[in-house]
Design a protein around this motif. Structure first.
Motif, PDB file in Angstrom:
ATOM      1  N   THR A  55       8.898  10.713  -0.201  1.00 34.72           N
ATOM      2  CA  THR A  55       8.541  10.787  -1.605  1.00 34.72           C
ATOM      3  C   THR A  55       7.566   9.668  -1.887  1.00 34.72           C
ATOM      4  O   THR A  55       7.362   8.772  -1.067  1.00 34.72           O
ATOM      5  N   GLU A  56       6.961   9.705  -3.069  1.00 30.19           N
ATOM      6  CA  GLU A  56       6.038   8.634  -3.449  1.00 30.19           C
ATOM      7  C   GLU A  56       6.746   7.281  -3.430  1.00 30.19           C
ATOM      8  O   GLU A  56       6.187   6.275  -3.004  1.00 30.19           O
ATOM      9  N   ASP A  57       8.007   7.255  -3.881  1.00 34.00           N
ATOM     10  CA  ASP A  57       8.751   5.989  -3.918  1.00 34.00           C
ATOM     11  C   ASP A  57       8.998   5.439  -2.525  1.00 34.00           C
ATOM     12  O   ASP A  57       8.850   4.231  -2.281  1.00 34.00           O
ATOM     13  N   THR A  58       9.390   6.310  -1.596  1.00 29.06           N
ATOM     14  CA  THR A  58       9.671   5.810  -0.258  1.00 29.06           C
ATOM     15  C   THR A  58       8.395   5.391   0.451  1.00 29.06           C
ATOM     16  O   THR A  58       8.382   4.413   1.204  1.00 29.06           O
ATOM     17  N   LEU A  59       7.302   6.115   0.209  1.00 30.01           N
ATOM     18  CA  LEU A  59       6.020   5.727   0.792  1.00 30.01           C
ATOM     19  C   LEU A  59       5.625   4.346   0.291  1.00 30.01           C
ATOM     20  O   LEU A  59       5.222   3.479   1.075  1.00 30.01           O
ATOM     21  N   GLY A  60       5.741   4.123  -1.023  1.00 26.55           N
ATOM     22  CA  GLY A  60       5.401   2.817  -1.579  1.00 26.55           C
ATOM     23  C   GLY A  60       6.275   1.721  -1.028  1.00 26.55           C
ATOM     24  O   GLY A  60       5.790   0.630  -0.688  1.00 26.55           O
ATOM     25  N   ALA A  61       7.581   1.980  -0.920  1.00 31.45           N
ATOM     26  CA  ALA A  61       8.504   0.969  -0.414  1.00 31.45           C
ATOM     27  C   ALA A  61       8.180   0.606   1.027  1.00 31.45           C
ATOM     28  O   ALA A  61       8.220  -0.571   1.417  1.00 31.45           O
ATOM     29  N   GLU A  62       7.847   1.606   1.838  1.00 32.41           N
ATOM     30  CA  GLU A  62       7.527   1.341   3.240  1.00 32.41           C
ATOM     31  C   GLU A  62       6.230   0.545   3.372  1.00 32.41           C
ATOM     32  O   GLU A  62       6.120  -0.357   4.213  1.00 32.41           O
ATOM     33  N   MET A  63       5.242   0.866   2.534  1.00 35.07           N
ATOM     34  CA  MET A  63       3.979   0.136   2.604  1.00 35.07           C
ATOM     35  C   MET A  63       4.162  -1.325   2.208  1.00 35.07           C
ATOM     36  O   MET A  63       3.662  -2.236   2.874  1.00 35.07           O
ATOM     37  N   ILE A  64       4.913  -1.580   1.127  1.00 32.74           N
ATOM     38  CA  ILE A  64       5.135  -2.962   0.694  1.00 32.74           C
ATOM     39  C   ILE A  64       6.005  -3.697   1.694  1.00 32.74           C
ATOM     40  O   ILE A  64       5.802  -4.896   1.958  1.00 32.74           O
ATOM     41  N   ASP A  65       6.962  -2.999   2.299  1.00 36.24           N
ATOM     42  CA  ASP A  65       7.794  -3.631   3.321  1.00 36.24           C
ATOM     43  C   ASP A  65       6.955  -4.089   4.497  1.00 36.24           C
ATOM     44  O   ASP A  65       7.194  -5.160   5.078  1.00 36.24           O
ATOM     45  N   GLU A  66       5.950  -3.289   4.868  1.00 41.79           N
ATOM     46  CA  GLU A  66       5.101  -3.661   5.999  1.00 41.79           C
ATOM     47  C   GLU A  66       4.071  -4.714   5.614  1.00 41.79           C
ATOM     48  O   GLU A  66       3.787  -5.629   6.384  1.00 41.79           O
ATOM     49  N   GLY A  68       4.118  -6.834   2.788  1.00 41.88           N
ATOM     50  CA  GLY A  68       4.667  -8.055   2.226  1.00 41.88           C
ATOM     51  C   GLY A  68       4.595  -8.085   0.715  1.00 41.88           C
ATOM     52  O   GLY A  68       3.946  -7.244   0.070  1.00 41.88           O
ATOM     53  N   ASP A  69       5.267  -9.080   0.124  1.00 45.69           N
ATOM     54  CA  ASP A  69       5.370  -9.178  -1.327  1.00 45.69           C
ATOM     55  C   ASP A  69       4.055  -9.520  -2.005  1.00 45.69           C
ATOM     56  O   ASP A  69       3.964  -9.485  -3.231  1.00 45.69           O
ATOM     57  N   GLY A  70       3.031  -9.865  -1.240  1.00 51.77           N
ATOM     58  CA  GLY A  70       1.731 -10.178  -1.827  1.00 51.77           C
ATOM     59  C   GLY A  70       0.957  -8.945  -2.238  1.00 51.77           C
ATOM     60  O   GLY A  70      -0.149  -9.071  -2.773  1.00 51.77           O
ATOM     61  N   TYR A  71       1.539  -7.758  -2.003  1.00 54.79           N
ATOM     62  CA  TYR A  71       0.871  -6.507  -2.352  1.00 54.79           C
ATOM     63  C   TYR A  71       1.692  -5.729  -3.374  1.00 54.79           C
ATOM     64  O   TYR A  71       2.913  -5.910  -3.477  1.00 54.79           O
ATOM     65  N   VAL A  72       1.026  -4.859  -4.087  1.00 53.06           N
ATOM     66  CA  VAL A  72       1.682  -3.986  -5.042  1.00 53.06           C
ATOM     67  C   VAL A  72       1.226  -2.554  -4.783  1.00 53.06           C
ATOM     68  O   VAL A  72       0.048  -2.306  -4.508  1.00 53.06           O
ATOM     69  N   TYR A  73       2.166  -1.635  -4.829  1.00 54.66           N
ATOM     70  CA  TYR A  73       1.852  -0.221  -4.599  1.00 54.66           C
ATOM     71  C   TYR A  73       1.381   0.403  -5.899  1.00 54.66           C
ATOM     72  O   TYR A  73       2.011   0.253  -6.938  1.00 54.66           O
ATOM     73  N   VAL A  74       0.241   1.104  -5.853  1.00 57.55           N
ATOM     74  CA  VAL A  74      -0.341   1.689  -7.069  1.00 57.55           C
ATOM     75  C   VAL A  74      -0.421   3.213  -6.997  1.00 57.55           C
ATOM     76  O   VAL A  74      -1.152   3.837  -7.760  1.00 57.55           O
ATOM     77  N   GLY A  75       0.333   3.810  -6.090  1.00 59.09           N
ATOM     78  CA  GLY A  75       0.401   5.262  -6.031  1.00 59.09           C
ATOM     79  C   GLY A  75      -0.631   5.887  -5.120  1.00 59.09           C
ATOM     80  O   GLY A  75      -1.596   5.256  -4.697  1.00 59.09           O
TER      81      GLY A  75
END
Length: 254
Positions: A55-66, A68-75
Motif C-alpha cells: 500500500t502507499e503507507d507501507t511503501l512510504g514506511a519502507e522508504m523512510i526506514d531505508e 532514515g529520519d532525515g527524509y519525509v515521504y510525499v507520496g
C-alpha cells in the motif's frame, strides 16, 4: 525492497542570465536534493505503482526506514530530504502527470516576504488553495513561503512559462478533477508538434479564467481537440464543455 530501483534520473535545464545550460542530473525520487531555483520546463513526474502487496503507507514506511529520519515521504513513490525548502520539516509536494494533478501534504503560509508578497486564497474550510501574484514575485520564493518542495512545478500546473502580477495561481489542485498536461498530451509520438498544442492550452486557460465558455468551446473545437493522440482524453474536456462546468474547466486549464 531496493528503494534505489524506484528512482528515475533526468537532466535539468537551467536558465541563467538568458543562457541555457545543462545542470547536473536531477533525481526524481528519494535521493532528490530539491532546489528552489528556476528550472525551465520540469518534466512531468513518472507514476510509481506500488507492488500488488504494497500500500502507499507501507511503501512510504519502507522508504523512510531505508533512508532514515532525515527524509519525509510525499507520496507516489517519492521521498525528499526534510528541510526542503529550508525550515520546512513537513514539506508539500505537487504530483503532476498524465491527466491528473494532486498535492501531498498541507500548505502552510509562512507569511509574505521578498519575492513572495502576494495574497493566499482559501476555500470555505480555510485551506490554502490559490495565490495571487504580486509585482516582483518569483516562483521559487512562492514555494518557500508555502513549503512546496517542488515549487517549479507550479508553472506547469498553471499552464504557463512565466508568472504575472495579478495572476491567480492554483496551489492545491482537486485530485478528483482531471488536469490537462501542459507540455504535450499523453501518448504523443516522436516529432509531435508541441507548440500548437501549448498555445491552444494557454488560450483555453485564459478563456476559462475569463469565464468565457463560448471562447473555450471555440478554441477546443478549432485548435485543440484534434491534437490529442488519445480521443478519450479530448472527450474528458468535451464532457465538461457539454455540462458548461466552468469550475472544472478552470482547474483543468489552471
Amino acid at each position: 525492497m531496493n528503494v534505489a530501483a524506484k528512482f528515475t534520473a533526468g537532466v535539468a535545464v537551467l536558465v541563467v542570465g538568458g543562457l541555457v545550460a545543462l545542470a547536473a542530473p536531477a533525481i526524481f525520487g528519494a535521493y532528490a536534493e530539491m532546489s528552489s531555483w528556476a528550472i525551465f520546463q520540469p518534466p512531468e513526474e513518472p507514476t510509481v505503482e506500488p507492488a500488488p502487496d504494497e500500500t502507499e503507507d507501507t511503501l512510504g514506511a519502507e522508504m523512510i526506514d531505508e533512508l532514515g529520519d532525515g527524509y519525509v515521504y510525499v507520496g507516489n513513490g517519492t521521498a525528499i530530504p526534510k528541510g526542503s525548502p529550508p525550515g520546512c520539516d513537513d514539506p508539500a509536494w505537487l504530483h503532476v502527470g498524465g491527466m491528473s494533478a494532486s498535492l501531498s501534504g498541507n500548505l502552510v503560509d509562512r507569511g509574505a516576504r521578498d519575492l513572495a508578497a502576494g495574497i493566499a486564497g482559501t476555500d470555505e474550510e480555510g485551506q490554502i488553495v490559490t495565490y495571487t501574484v504580486a509585482p516582483g514575485d518569483a516562483i521559487y520564493a512562492i514555494g518557500d513561503r508555502f513549503c512546496i518542495a517542488n515549487a517549479l512545478t507550479l508553472t506547469m500546473l498553471n499552464h504557463t512559462r512565466t508568472i504575472q502580477p495579478g495572476e491567480v495561481l492554483l496551489l492545491h489542485p482537486d485530485s478528483s478533477i482531471p488536469w490537462i498536461p501542459y507540455f504535450s498530451p499523453a501518448g504523443s509520438p516522436a516529432g509531435y508538434q508541441q507548440i500548437p498544442y501549448q498555445l491552444a492550452v494557454e488560450a483555453m486557460s485564459a478563456a476559462a479564467h475569463a469565464d468565457d465558455l463560448d471562447a473555450i468551446r471555440r478554441i477546443f473545437a478549432d485548435d485543440l481537440a484534434h491534437l490529442f493522440p488519445h480521443p478519450a482524453d479530448a472527450d474528458v474536456i468535451a464532457k465538461a464543455l457539454d455540462a458548461g462546468d466552468l469550475d472544472m474547466l478552470r482547474q483543468m486549464f489552471a
